[in-house]
Design a protein around this motif. Sequence first.
Motif, PDB file in Angstrom:
ATOM      1  N   SER A 141       0.854  -1.186   0.000  1.00 33.80           N
ATOM      2  CA  SER A 141       0.000   0.000   0.000  1.00 33.80           C
ATOM      3  C   SER A 141       0.885   1.229   0.000  1.00 33.80           C
ATOM      4  O   SER A 141       2.075   1.161   0.313  1.00 33.80           O
ATOM      5  CB  SER A 141      -0.931   0.015   1.217  1.00 33.80           C
ATOM      6  OG  SER A 141      -0.190   0.036   2.417  1.00 33.80           O
ATOM      7  N   GLY A 142       0.297   2.358  -0.379  1.00 32.79           N
ATOM      8  CA  GLY A 142       1.061   3.588  -0.436  1.00 32.79           C
ATOM      9  C   GLY A 142       1.868   3.686  -1.715  1.00 32.79           C
ATOM     10  O   GLY A 142       1.601   2.986  -2.705  1.00 32.79           O
ATOM     11  N   PRO A 143       2.877   4.551  -1.743  1.00 32.34           N
ATOM     12  CA  PRO A 143       3.707   4.713  -2.949  1.00 32.34           C
ATOM     13  C   PRO A 143       4.343   3.395  -3.364  1.00 32.34           C
ATOM     14  O   PRO A 143       4.807   2.620  -2.537  1.00 32.34           O
ATOM     15  CB  PRO A 143       4.769   5.731  -2.511  1.00 32.34           C
ATOM     16  CG  PRO A 143       4.132   6.481  -1.387  1.00 32.34           C
ATOM     17  CD  PRO A 143       3.271   5.483  -0.668  1.00 32.34           C
ATOM     18  N   ASP A 148      -0.880   3.186  -6.992  1.00 34.51           N
ATOM     19  CA  ASP A 148      -0.729   4.176  -5.918  1.00 34.51           C
ATOM     20  C   ASP A 148      -1.338   5.531  -6.231  1.00 34.51           C
ATOM     21  O   ASP A 148      -1.241   6.459  -5.436  1.00 34.51           O
ATOM     22  CB  ASP A 148       0.739   4.333  -5.537  1.00 34.51           C
ATOM     23  CG  ASP A 148       1.614   4.736  -6.731  1.00 34.51           C
ATOM     24  OD1 ASP A 148       1.046   5.142  -7.762  1.00 34.51           O
ATOM     25  OD2 ASP A 148       2.848   4.634  -6.604  1.00 34.51           O
ATOM     26  N   GLY A 180      -3.666   3.672  -3.800  1.00 34.79           N
ATOM     27  CA  GLY A 180      -2.682   3.434  -2.756  1.00 34.79           C
ATOM     28  C   GLY A 180      -3.088   2.385  -1.748  1.00 34.79           C
ATOM     29  O   GLY A 180      -2.340   2.119  -0.799  1.00 34.79           O
TER      30      GLY A 180
END
Length: 666
Positions: A141-143, A148, A180
């Motif tokens: 998850s996230g960048p 994302d 993301g």
Amino acid sequence: MVQNGLIRGEGLATMILPGPEAGSSHAWNVPAISAEFGSTGPVIGSAMYTRLDEGQIKCGTCHDAHNHSAGDPYLRGAPNALCQECHAGHPGHTVSGSWQPTCTDCHQAHDPFSGNRSLVRTTVLNQTLSQIFPVTLVALSGPGSFSDGDPAVNDGICQVCHIATSYHRYDGSGAVHNPGSNCIACHPHESGFLPTGGDCLSCHTVAQDNGDGIPAGGRRAVVGEFAYNSHHVQGAVDGSHCTIYHDQSAHQAGQVLLRDVDHAGVSFNYDQLTLVEIEPFCLHCHDADGDQTGAGTQPFGDGIQIPNIERTGGWAAAAHKTGGISGSGFTCLDCHAQRHGSNLKNLLSPWDGEPGVDQVNEEEGFCYSCHSPGGVINEALSNGWFGGAYSNFADSIAAAFDQTHIHPVNDSSAGHQFMLGLQSLELECESCHDPHQPTGKYWAAISNQTPITMVGTGQLWGDQPAEKIGAYDPAHTYAAPFIGAAGVDLSGDPLPVDGSGYSQMTATVLPDYNSLCLSCHQYAMDHVAAINWSVSKHGSAAAEPLGPAGWPLAAPYESTQRGQYYLACIDCHEAHGSANAWMFKRSINGAALTEIITGESADEWRPACNQCHSGSSQNRHHNADVYIKLGMPPSSPNCLVCHEIHMGGIYTNCVTSGCHNHDDFF
């Protein structure tokens, strides 16, 4: 060249390294069983199992280097089947489109230095477009995750192949959908990446819109609603709470299915346009047994008991359900429009309302929103048709509570909080009117409908023979007072008047208001003394006989039967509010009172008393029987007992004299 027991040569050094590499799977000498990568290992006793070295994967586990017929790269089986020898719970991608991805289309088993998680390839061929796209998956998850949301780099492993999905396409188009987030939480590899719902909170923390227009604008974010002042789940909320009532068998198919908790395997379709199935869904849970499919009457495990709204069928006949005479009934969402949480108590509408200093938006003010001038007409008991002179006295509950003397339902009113025996209570509309039970207006008692519920129980009161005013004191008689001419009230409802102008609210019709009122007024409250109706002359106590000067009673109270009658509280008192002190009615026994009663003055009370006690007021008081009761000789009475000489001989107040009150002297 031999190094560390492994033959290394040109073309091999970049493919295989001795020893495991974190996050990269199939380096040499790694465990075949790995919870992190969903590997259960080959079945014990299988051919592949025998090729493990003390549970560790070697090159020869998957490759047969001496079998040229296996073909390059000398695998012991087809790629997908071979992978699933260990990764049994990871089926291939569900077919959708013109081609079916294989394991090796997305994974490179011998590239531990790529930096991508789970040996995901650094490039993938989109076979529909015949284009190769770079791939980055360095986090779940996230960048650098599956998708994302970075518009400059559309390099998610799922994203690079999708060209016609609703979300996350290769070119960055498609509706916004949880950028993301960890995609496989809701689209697990185990389901072939089909949506299984996952943890509801991971998606529904934000609004969801797949662009199909159902509903218009998408589905709102709901997780935050569980933090409002009232909500269905107490304490921490997780996805398991959602699935107690949400059937996910058609999740993301344009419907919201709600489980029927009284019938396993049955669901209701929540249609925002008609709402026809929301009421049975609510009532199947808000009944005596709660969730019959297993969750019981405390379905969320938070110790909160489900309120029983159904009450053995009470809601089916309730005036709020049927709409009474108008037929314009309501359903659950008319008053509780927000299903998950509300700023107001009991999930009342509007969900974003302000409780206010006196909490009027969630108490009496909520009722006033309909029961106000121009809204629902609920006339005062002594309105126009009880005498005819005050047709504009109060045409709604809100107007009745705007009078000088009221039942103190407002939080800031004196007497709002009171003691009922040893129990501390607050007086609210629902103290006498559970909104889910009353079946009709006051006059509808003719057809055994009633507007009241018994204090402290919420149970409908006045619809059964044992709950009629005649049952209050079977040893005495209740006589319905005079009303006047027949006709209709302000709302157009027919008046409960017989051919002679008397009320049809007879002993077997009128609800037992005495028991209702005395459930509280048997105790002293604020400035109101405790009432013992059994010893009152207007109650069950024997009245005085006909005196020598003559104290006749007006119809329907026969003078010769004077010791046999008792009154109902509402014969003299308004239920909500009045301009008169002690909430005394504006008309008594068929005639309007032209003066306002402000206190205890005999001049103010005489017209009200004279409506039943006909004859001369002077004769009634200047009487030998009265003198004896006051302790005076009949031949020479002490006038100063009742008359103040310094006030010009005006008689004293009726109530403070100790002569007349609910437990009256005579």
